[in-house]
Structures are given as structure tokens and as C-alpha cells.
Design an enzyme around this catalytic site. Structure first.
Site, PDB file in Angstrom:
ATOM      1  N   ASN A  23     -62.254 -16.259  -5.088  1.00  0.00           N
ATOM      2  CA  ASN A  23     -63.431 -15.905  -4.292  1.00  0.00           C
ATOM      3  C   ASN A  23     -63.369 -14.394  -4.042  1.00  0.00           C
ATOM      4  O   ASN A  23     -62.319 -13.774  -4.255  1.00  0.00           O
ATOM      5  CB  ASN A  23     -63.482 -16.739  -3.000  1.00  0.00           C
ATOM      6  CG  ASN A  23     -62.398 -16.363  -2.005  1.00  0.00           C
ATOM      7  OD1 ASN A  23     -62.197 -15.194  -1.687  1.00  0.00           O
ATOM      8  ND2 ASN A  23     -61.667 -17.360  -1.500  1.00  0.00           N
ATOM      9  N   ASN A  72     -60.548 -28.396   3.132  1.00  0.00           N
ATOM     10  CA  ASN A  72     -60.937 -28.728   1.767  1.00  0.00           C
ATOM     11  C   ASN A  72     -60.232 -29.957   1.194  1.00  0.00           C
ATOM     12  O   ASN A  72     -60.392 -30.263   0.008  1.00  0.00           O
ATOM     13  CB  ASN A  72     -60.710 -27.524   0.838  1.00  0.00           C
ATOM     14  CG  ASN A  72     -61.508 -26.311   1.260  1.00  0.00           C
ATOM     15  OD1 ASN A  72     -60.959 -25.254   1.511  1.00  0.00           O
ATOM     16  ND2 ASN A  72     -62.810 -26.470   1.392  1.00  0.00           N
ATOM     17  N   ARG A  91     -56.510 -25.097  -7.490  1.00  0.00           N
ATOM     18  CA  ARG A  91     -56.419 -25.930  -6.285  1.00  0.00           C
ATOM     19  C   ARG A  91     -56.394 -27.426  -6.604  1.00  0.00           C
ATOM     20  O   ARG A  91     -56.149 -28.240  -5.698  1.00  0.00           O
ATOM     21  CB  ARG A  91     -57.571 -25.609  -5.305  1.00  0.00           C
ATOM     22  CG  ARG A  91     -57.500 -24.195  -4.731  1.00  0.00           C
ATOM     23  CD  ARG A  91     -58.325 -24.049  -3.458  1.00  0.00           C
ATOM     24  NE  ARG A  91     -57.795 -24.847  -2.351  1.00  0.00           N
ATOM     25  CZ  ARG A  91     -58.342 -24.922  -1.149  1.00  0.00           C
ATOM     26  NH1 ARG A  91     -59.466 -24.258  -0.892  1.00  0.00           N
ATOM     27  NH2 ARG A  91     -57.801 -25.665  -0.190  1.00  0.00           N
ATOM     28  N   ARG A 138     -68.985 -24.175  -5.045  1.00  0.00           N
ATOM     29  CA  ARG A 138     -67.849 -25.087  -5.074  1.00  0.00           C
ATOM     30  C   ARG A 138     -68.283 -26.538  -5.253  1.00  0.00           C
ATOM     31  O   ARG A 138     -67.893 -27.189  -6.195  1.00  0.00           O
ATOM     32  CB  ARG A 138     -67.015 -24.928  -3.794  1.00  0.00           C
ATOM     33  CG  ARG A 138     -66.393 -23.544  -3.638  1.00  0.00           C
ATOM     34  CD  ARG A 138     -65.435 -23.225  -4.766  1.00  0.00           C
ATOM     35  NE  ARG A 138     -64.813 -21.929  -4.655  1.00  0.00           N
ATOM     36  CZ  ARG A 138     -63.709 -21.680  -3.962  1.00  0.00           C
ATOM     37  NH1 ARG A 138     -63.107 -22.638  -3.299  1.00  0.00           N
ATOM     38  NH2 ARG A 138     -63.202 -20.456  -3.925  1.00  0.00           N
ATOM     39  N   HIS A 167     -68.371 -21.453   0.782  1.00  0.00           N
ATOM     40  CA  HIS A 167     -68.327 -22.788   1.389  1.00  0.00           C
ATOM     41  C   HIS A 167     -69.294 -22.782   2.574  1.00  0.00           C
ATOM     42  O   HIS A 167     -69.398 -21.776   3.278  1.00  0.00           O
ATOM     43  CB  HIS A 167     -66.929 -23.109   1.954  1.00  0.00           C
ATOM     44  CG  HIS A 167     -65.918 -23.573   0.959  1.00  0.00           C
ATOM     45  ND1 HIS A 167     -64.605 -23.141   1.000  1.00  0.00           N
ATOM     46  CD2 HIS A 167     -65.998 -24.451  -0.075  1.00  0.00           C
ATOM     47  CE1 HIS A 167     -63.924 -23.734   0.018  1.00  0.00           C
ATOM     48  NE2 HIS A 167     -64.748 -24.525  -0.649  1.00  0.00           N
ATOM     49  N   ASP A 169     -68.913 -23.943   5.454  1.00  0.00           N
ATOM     50  CA  ASP A 169     -68.289 -23.658   6.753  1.00  0.00           C
ATOM     51  C   ASP A 169     -67.972 -22.175   6.959  1.00  0.00           C
ATOM     52  O   ASP A 169     -67.453 -21.792   8.001  1.00  0.00           O
ATOM     53  CB  ASP A 169     -67.048 -24.536   6.994  1.00  0.00           C
ATOM     54  CG  ASP A 169     -65.870 -24.187   6.102  1.00  0.00           C
ATOM     55  OD1 ASP A 169     -65.981 -23.273   5.258  1.00  0.00           O
ATOM     56  OD2 ASP A 169     -64.812 -24.841   6.250  1.00  0.00           O
ATOM     57  N   CYS A 261     -61.412 -23.459   8.482  1.00  0.00           N
ATOM     58  CA  CYS A 261     -60.847 -23.924   7.185  1.00  0.00           C
ATOM     59  C   CYS A 261     -59.384 -24.309   7.289  1.00  0.00           C
ATOM     60  O   CYS A 261     -58.885 -25.010   6.430  1.00  0.00           O
ATOM     61  CB  CYS A 261     -60.897 -22.916   6.077  1.00  0.00           C
ATOM     62  SG  CYS A 261     -62.001 -21.631   6.063  1.00  0.00           S
TER      63      CYS A 261
HETATM   64  N1  ARG Z   1     -58.769 -19.343  -0.934  1.00  0.00           N
HETATM   65  C1  ARG Z   1     -59.409 -20.573  -0.580  1.00  0.00           C
HETATM   66  C2  ARG Z   1     -60.461 -20.910  -1.619  1.00  0.00           C
HETATM   67  O1  ARG Z   1     -61.065 -20.035  -2.157  1.00  0.00           O
HETATM   68  C3  ARG Z   1     -60.006 -20.478   0.789  1.00  0.00           C
HETATM   69  C4  ARG Z   1     -60.619 -21.756   1.256  1.00  0.00           C
HETATM   70  C5  ARG Z   1     -61.329 -21.621   2.561  1.00  0.00           C
HETATM   71  N2  ARG Z   1     -61.806 -22.882   2.975  1.00  0.00           N
HETATM   72  C6  ARG Z   1     -62.994 -23.133   3.572  1.00  0.00           C
HETATM   73  N3  ARG Z   1     -63.229 -24.330   3.950  1.00  0.00           N
HETATM   74  N4  ARG Z   1     -63.895 -22.210   3.705  1.00  0.00           N
HETATM   75  O2  ARG Z   1     -60.693 -22.055  -1.946  1.00  0.00           O
END
Ligand code: ARG
Length: 267
Positions: A23, A72, A91, A138, A167, A169, A261
Site C-alpha cells: 500500500n 483483516n 498476507r 482489497r 480499506h 476502515d 486495524c
Molecule cells: N500493511 C497492511 C496491509 O496493507 C495494513 C493493514 C491495515 N488494516 C486495515 N484494516 N486497514 O494490508
């Protein structure tokens, strides 16, 4: 467990770090400081322990630096978990660990078909009984349809429009069944209309605070936990009778995440 106080899942930060870039926040040239990350995570854990019922902590796995972002893991609904299918291969192995943990707690698993991505509570937030769900960077909109059909609930799909807010959130935070914080420019114009038509009291946050992830708030009753230095949103929350708890989460912002998160509300 105390009555009416939510339970949360967190993942301890021993293996957290910036090891890849998925990201716009993540930069290999801006690593996180392990010690400071632990201190900040512990401070958040402590605040939540005061406000919430139980905080469960899942063991981290080496090689999975983003597992600390438990929002997540999936979307828990009652005793059912809609297990995440991560878009990025970095991930994807997290799902195995989260699955095992939730199964041990007695949850039933719902999995998405192989070509349907879904990143859990990071992209799906209830406001009253309506699920607001983000898609594009995502999660896939098809995941929303599957959840709506299976649960028999209303899901409003919102198209995200700024990669920094990848995201839901990161740019939308329900406070109660009538009001939510949101950053209008993170949404495509139609999604913005959907929010404004379906949230009685939509509170637009200023850009500089959106970029400090003020919408990545943990809301527990009248308490709101956010990263530090968001005075304008704080004022809006104060005026509505909320108590704001600010805590430094700068090490996690380097990975594109903040308070919300790092937590997942279960049950
Ligand atoms: N580095 C993680 C990603 O890019 C951060 C996730 C943050 N999570 C969230 N629910 N906003 O997936």
C-alpha cells in the site's frame, strides 16, 4: 467476561515490520522501530483492556509482519467467521493461523471462492444492522453479495477511490446507529451519496486528520480510541458526548494501519 462489553482479538507485534510494500504508506526505506512498536501496541492494549471486556491475543507468526492487523482476519458474525481471502500473496498465509484460532474458539468457517477477495472487518463495518462494505483495492464486491445472501442482511457496497485509503476502515468509522466519521474524498461520488443518504449524522473529517487515520478508530460505547493529534475531529466527538482517547500509533501508520486495524471485535 463482563456483560455487554465487547471482546476483541489482537495479535502481539513481535514479528511486525515493514518487509514488503502493498500500500502507499509502506516504504522499505522507512522501517518501523521494533521496540517503539511494542510500546505503542502495549499502550493500545492497555486502553482497550480498560474499556472492553476480554482482549484475546493470538500468537504472531514469523514471516507474517502484517498479522498484527487482526481487523483483516475475517468478519465475525455471531459464531460464524467469514474468513478473509487476502488479495496480496504476502498476507495469504495469515488465514491459516486465524482459521485455527477461530476454530479453536468454536467458530464456524465460511470461506470465499478462490477468485473472490475479502479482507474482513477492515472492509466491512456495521452501522446499526446495515453492513457498509468497501471494495476495489482489497475486497471484491462479490464478497458483499455472498455475505448479504448468506446472512440475510442489508449490505451497502462502497467504492473506494484513493489508494491511500485502501480499506474501508481507513476512511469510515461508525460511532453508533446514526453517525459515522468519514473522509468524503476517499470515496467515489456515488459511494459518498450512499453514505450521506444512509447515515443520519455523517461527520466529514478534514484531510490532514484523515491522513492521520482518525477514521481508524476503535469505538466502544461512548469511548473512541484514535492516534494522536486530531483536534478537529476530537472537537466534533466531544460535542457529541464522546470521550476520546489518543494514543501514539506512529509505528503502525508506517504500514498503513492504526488503532482499529490492530483490533478485531468478536462476538
Ligand atoms: N500493511 C497492511 C496491509 O496493507 C495494513 C493493514 C491495515 N488494516 C486495515 N484494516 N486497514 O494490508
Amino acid at each position: 467476561m463482563q456483560q455487554n462489553r465487547p471482546e476483541f482479538l489482537m495479535c502481539s507485534p513481535e514479528h511486525y515490520g515493514i518487509r514488503y510494500v502493498i500500500n502507499p504508506w509502506m516504504k522499505l526505506s522507512q522501517p518501523s522501530d521494533p521496540q517503539r512498536s511494542c510500546t505503542q501496541w502495549n499502550a493500545l492494549h492497555e486502553i482497550l483492556q480498560e474499556l472492553a471486556g476480554t482482549i484475546h491475543v493470538i500468537a504472531p507468526a514469523s514471516g507474517l509482519p502484517d498479522m498484527v492487523f487482526t481487523a483483516n482476519a475475517g468478519l465475525p458474525l455471531g459464531e460464524r467467521l467469514y474468513l478473509s481471502r487476502f488479495r496480496h500473496e504476502q498476507r495469504q498465509p495469515e488465514s491459516r493461523h486465524f482459521r485455527r484460532w477461530f476454530e479453536a474458539q468454536g467458530f464456524d468457517m465460511v470461506e470465499f471462492p478462490g477468485d473472490v477477495y475479502f479482507e474482513g472487518a477492515g472492509d466491512a463495518l456495521f452501522l446499526g444492522s446495515t453492513l457498509f462494505a468497501g471494495y476495489r483495492y482489497r475486497s471484491d464486491i462479490r464478497a458483499h453479495t455472498l455475505i448479504a445472501e448468506r446472512q440475510g442482511i442489508q449490505v451497502l457496497s462502497l467504492e473506494l477511490a484513493d489508494r491511500r485509503f485502501y480499506h474501508l476502515d481507513t476512511c469510515f468509522a461508525p460511532l453508533n446507529s446514526e453517525s459515522a466519521l468519514y473522509y468524503p474524498k476517499a470515496f467515489d461520488p456515488y459511494a459518498r451519496q450512499v453514505i450521506e443518504a444512509n447515515v443520519e449524522d455523517p461527520i466529514a473529517v478534514p484531510a490532514e486528520e484523515a491522513l492521520r487515520f482518525v477514521c481508524n478508530a476503535v469505538v466502544i460505547g461512548r469511548d473512541v480510541v484514535i492516534h494522536r493529534d486530531c483536534p478537529r475531529t476530537r472537537k466534533a466527538l466531544d460535542a457529541r458526548g464522546y470521550t476520546v482517547h489518543e494514543t501514539d500509533l506512529s509505528e503502525f501508520i508506517k504500514a498503513g494501519g492504526s488503532a482499529k486495524c490492530l483490533t478485531l471485535q468478536i462476538r
